[in-house]
Write a protein that holds these residues in place. Structure first.
Motif, short mmCIF file in Angstrom:
data_model
loop_
_atom_site.label_atom_id
_atom_site.label_comp_id
_atom_site.label_asym_id
_atom_site.label_seq_id
_atom_site.Cartn_x
_atom_site.Cartn_y
_atom_site.Cartn_z
N ALA A 153 43.83 -79.91 62.39
CA ALA A 153 45.20 -79.47 62.05
C ALA A 153 46.02 -80.59 61.40
O ALA A 153 46.54 -80.41 60.29
N PRO A 154 46.18 -81.78 62.03
CA PRO A 154 46.94 -82.83 61.36
C PRO A 154 46.28 -83.32 60.07
O PRO A 154 46.98 -83.71 59.13
N VAL A 155 44.95 -83.29 60.02
CA VAL A 155 44.26 -83.69 58.79
C VAL A 155 44.61 -82.74 57.65
O VAL A 155 44.85 -83.17 56.51
N ALA A 156 44.65 -81.45 57.95
CA ALA A 156 44.96 -80.45 56.92
C ALA A 156 46.40 -80.52 56.46
O ALA A 156 46.71 -80.32 55.27
N ILE A 157 47.31 -80.83 57.37
CA ILE A 157 48.74 -80.83 57.06
C ILE A 157 49.18 -82.08 56.31
O ILE A 157 50.05 -82.03 55.44
N TYR A 158 48.56 -83.23 56.64
CA TYR A 158 49.06 -84.50 56.13
C TYR A 158 49.32 -84.55 54.62
O TYR A 158 50.39 -85.01 54.19
N PRO A 159 48.40 -84.08 53.75
CA PRO A 159 48.66 -84.22 52.31
C PRO A 159 49.93 -83.51 51.83
O PRO A 159 50.49 -83.89 50.79
N PHE A 160 50.38 -82.52 52.58
CA PHE A 160 51.57 -81.77 52.17
C PHE A 160 52.85 -82.39 52.72
O PHE A 160 53.95 -82.02 52.29
N ALA A 161 52.71 -83.32 53.67
CA ALA A 161 53.90 -83.85 54.36
C ALA A 161 54.86 -84.53 53.41
O ALA A 161 56.08 -84.42 53.57
N LYS A 162 54.34 -85.24 52.42
CA LYS A 162 55.21 -85.95 51.49
C LYS A 162 56.07 -85.02 50.66
O LYS A 162 57.03 -85.46 50.03
N ARG A 163 55.76 -83.73 50.70
CA ARG A 163 56.54 -82.75 49.95
C ARG A 163 57.73 -82.21 50.74
O ARG A 163 58.70 -81.74 50.15
N PHE A 164 57.64 -82.27 52.09
CA PHE A 164 58.71 -81.64 52.87
C PHE A 164 59.39 -82.57 53.87
O PHE A 164 60.32 -82.15 54.56
#
Length: 321
Positions: A153-164
């Motif tokens: 879950a955190p691996v999948a989410i991390y790349p999008f974090a810089k967007r939000f």
């Protein structure tokens, strides 16, 4: 950045790869784009993923005062797993960031924006690495297997974090320090306060080193609207880095106290030396922090391999007394 890394060659190196790395020197040409997707030419990320595993296992052994041949396999399995899952995670990151990477000077030479690997090929490569890691995971206790699956879950989410969020480094910390929980569970088949506190210490450590790393891209990130703690903190970064350093050592020390509370006073004192020595290394890094020196920032970031390994001799010696 040197002239020969600004524009990628057909099999060109990535801009921030380790000089004369084994991928560039020895890997077959067809495999290089995929090994570069996995950051095999930049091993620091594997070490940063592996160190919390070694911390978690070490404190589990100290807490239970027991170890076996299975712990040797945990060390080996976590090492291979760290390489594979770091590779899978970085491949996923490059797939999701392919448009952003093409706009940043440090990352435009990565395989996908440079046209050296397709998205489809990258997805297949990512799946292959994750499947191999899963075969290692299922050799551990059920609690560790559950945690390993949950780590996706955190691996999948991390790349999008810089967007939000302005705190993508926090999400990286959630992903990169999961090994502290997993390795503890691989030894004990349980979870508890010690690995949770250790996990939080690792997150603070990641906020420290990845804020330093993010300063390399601060100008490009501002132009394209990508968020980071480096941009958020700006001129106050040194103050925040000192805060993350302090939190890391306090939480790490507390985890050690919890794990070694029933050991001899000498063993406890030696074990506490691990976080203490780590703190001195992070302090050394902070004295050399210059947000305008990209090469220096990268050197400081890479030095966290040594920082992550520093506590281990203390834990090993504490186990012997």
């Amino acid at each position: 950045m040197t002239e020969d890394t600004e524009v990628p060659e057909p099999t060109g190196t990535v801009a921030d790869a380790v000089k004369d790395n084994w991928v560039d020197r020895f890997a077959p040409a067809f495999s290089r784009p995929y090994l570069r997707l996995s950051r095999a030419d930049r091993p620091i990320g594997t070490w940063l993923l592996y160190a919390p595993c070694l911390w978690g296992l070490s404190l589990a052994i100290l807490a239970t005062d027991s170890y076996s041949q299975h712990d040797i396999w945990i060390i080996v399995g976590c090492g291979i797993g760290a390489f594979l899952m770091r590779g899978a995670g970085c491949t996923w990151n490059d797939i999701t960031d392919r448009d952003i990477d093409g706009s940043v000077s440090r990352t435009r030479s990565r395989p996908i924006p440079a046209g050296l690997a397709s998205v489809r090929g990258a997805l297949i490569w990512m799946a292959a690495q994750a499947i191999l890691a899963f075969f290692i995971l299922i050799t551990f206790y059920p609690t560790a297997i559950f945690l390993g699956i949950l780590a996706l879950a955190p691996v999948a989410i991390y790349p999008f974090a810089k967007r939000f969020t302005w705190w993508p480094q926090l999400f990286l910390g959630l992903a990169f320090n999961w090994g502290a929980l997993l390795a503890w569970a691989a030894h004990t088949n349980s979870i508890g306060p010690v690995p949770i506190v250790l996990y939080c210490a690792g997150i603070a450590w990641t906020l420290f080193y990845d804020t330093i790393y993010a300063h390399q891209d601060a100008e490009d990130d501002a132009l394209i609207g990508v968020k980071s703690t480096a941009r958020l903190f700006g001129e106050d970064s040194r103050k925040w880095l000192r805060f993350f350093l302090t939190v890391t050592i306090i939480l790490f020390g507390f985890a050690v106290l919890l794990a070694a509370s029933e050991r001899s006073p000498l063993s406890l004192v030696i074990a506490i030396g691990g976080p203490w020595a780590l703190g001195w290394h992070l302090t050394w890094q902070l004295t050399r922090f210059d947000p305008e020196d990209s090469d220096g920032l990268l050197r400081i970031f890479r030095s966290n391999r040594d920082a992550g390994l520093i506590p281990l001799p203390f834990f090993a010696l504490a186990l012997l007394v």
